[in-house]
Design a protein around this motif. Structure first.
Motif, mmCIF file in Angstrom:
data_model
loop_
_atom_site.group_PDB
_atom_site.id
_atom_site.type_symbol
_atom_site.label_atom_id
_atom_site.label_comp_id
_atom_site.label_asym_id
_atom_site.label_seq_id
_atom_site.Cartn_x
_atom_site.Cartn_y
_atom_site.Cartn_z
ATOM 1 N N LYS A 1 -54.691 9.726 45.132
ATOM 2 C CA LYS A 1 -54.205 10.450 43.941
ATOM 3 C C LYS A 1 -55.359 10.845 43.035
ATOM 4 C CE LYS A 1 -51.183 7.449 42.510
ATOM 5 N NZ LYS A 1 -50.163 6.760 41.679
ATOM 6 N N ASP B 1 -56.114 14.433 41.544
ATOM 7 C CA ASP B 1 -55.902 14.667 40.107
ATOM 8 C C ASP B 1 -57.192 14.651 39.285
ATOM 9 O OD1 ASP B 1 -53.228 14.828 40.654
ATOM 10 O OD2 ASP B 1 -52.745 12.800 39.989
ATOM 11 N N ASN C 1 -60.133 16.798 41.292
ATOM 12 C CA ASN C 1 -59.719 18.196 41.438
ATOM 13 C C ASN C 1 -60.075 18.799 42.801
ATOM 14 O OD1 ASN C 1 -58.347 20.352 40.091
ATOM 15 N ND2 ASN C 1 -60.302 21.434 39.934
ATOM 16 N N ARG D 1 -47.363 14.453 45.725
ATOM 17 C CA ARG D 1 -48.599 15.244 45.716
ATOM 18 C C ARG D 1 -49.059 15.636 47.123
ATOM 19 N NH1 ARG D 1 -48.561 12.001 41.379
ATOM 20 N NH2 ARG D 1 -49.694 12.585 39.476
#
Length: 305
Positions: free
Chosen positions: A153, A157, A160, A184
């Motif tokens: 993750k 996040d 990027n 995601r």
């Protein structure tokens, strides 16, 4: 013997982009193109011998073709990490940095390492991290595996970048442990071993065999018939690695200018499979390329009839 090793290697390392492979490849390319508007992850969790590693290698090569490489600037769109048993998330971070800088950051730990990774990803303009053998990060303990999910993750996040996870089916549990990660990451498609279980799958396998044998550096019998497709499945399990090994063995032992026949297939297969366990209903060992074995016996050994 066929002496042109370059021709043999070119053939053995050749990639047949069959429709399922193309679907998975396009899903991965789509997530790369979407990074500027919001990165996400893609996963391909399939059986060994279905082409996951080749897909990752091909994607890496294609994306990095247009990258700028100078002494002052090194752009890398795709970074592929090949994990070994017992790998840790920290190993992945350090391997990413090493591929960008050429220096392994063994002295960096925790937040310093994280900050350095984020900086290097931005400088190199990395779009996607490809993690092959992803299941090696998992330990089967919920708490530890959840941390692996948190790491993936964070790549999406905080750093990027898009992420492509390649692994065997048991890696699927990572998405069940973390609903946030699951939201995601998308399934890129399915790479499967080739088989003749249905008319559609047999036709699919036959088309692959037709294209594969057409690229063979020496003449070869037609492998795309119903008869040969069943025999190839029994001999290799529809596993790309085993198909490659079969051809590798033949090409290294055949005389130049000689045509590959079913006899060559039989000899190579027997030498590669000393303890073959494909048996019929009478527990008799079946050598699929033997002239004495009928198609009916091959199908029975495959438990189709």
């Amino acid at each position: 013997m066929v002496t042109n090793i370059d021709r043999i290697n070119c053939f053995l390392n050749n990639l047949i982009i069959h429709p399922n492979f193309k679907q998975c490849l396009e899903s991965a390319l789509n997530c790369v193109n979407a990074v500027s508007t919001g990165p996400y992850g893609v996963c391909i969790f399939c059986q060994p011998g279905t082409g996951k590693t080749k897909l990752g290698d091909y994607l890496t090569l294609q994306l990095n073709k247009s990258c700028i490489q100078t002494r002052e600037c090194k752009q890398i769109k795709a970074i592929k990490i090949d994990l070994e048993e017992g790998a840790l998330a920290t190993d992945v971070k350090r391997s990413i940095i090493y591929q960008i800088t050429g220096d392994y950051p063994s002295g960096y730990t925790k937040q310093v390492l994280n900050n350095y990774l984020k900086q290097q990803l931005k400088v190199a303009n990395v779009k996607i991290i490809i993690i092959d053998e992803f299941h090696h990060l998992l330990r089967g303990e919920k708490r530890i595996d959840q941390k692996v999910g948190q790491f993936i993750k964070s790549l999406i996040d905080k750093y990027n970048v898009a992420v492509l996870l390649l692994g065997i089916p048991r890696a699927q549990k990572i998405l069940q442990l973390d609903t946030e990660l699951n939201s995601r990451v998308i399934q890129a498609g399915m790479l499967e071993r080739f088989n003749c279980k249905t008319n559609n799958s047999r036709t699919y396998f036959q088309k692959f065999l037709r294209e594969y044998s057409a690229k063979c550096p020496v003449p070869i019998i037609d492998l795309s018939t119903d008869n040969m497709a069943y025999r190839m499945e029994l001999a290799t399990g529809g596993d790309l690695r085993r198909i490659r090994q079969l051809f590798q063995h033949m090409l290294l032992h055949i005389d130049e200018g000689e045509e590959i026949t079913i006899t060559h297939l039989d000899v190579a297969h027997r030498q590669l499979n000393k303890a073959k366990l494909n048996c019929d209903s009478h527990n008799q060992v079946i050598w699929p390329f033997s002239s004495e074995v009928t198609l009916q016996q091959v199908k029975q050994a495959l438990v189709y009839e």
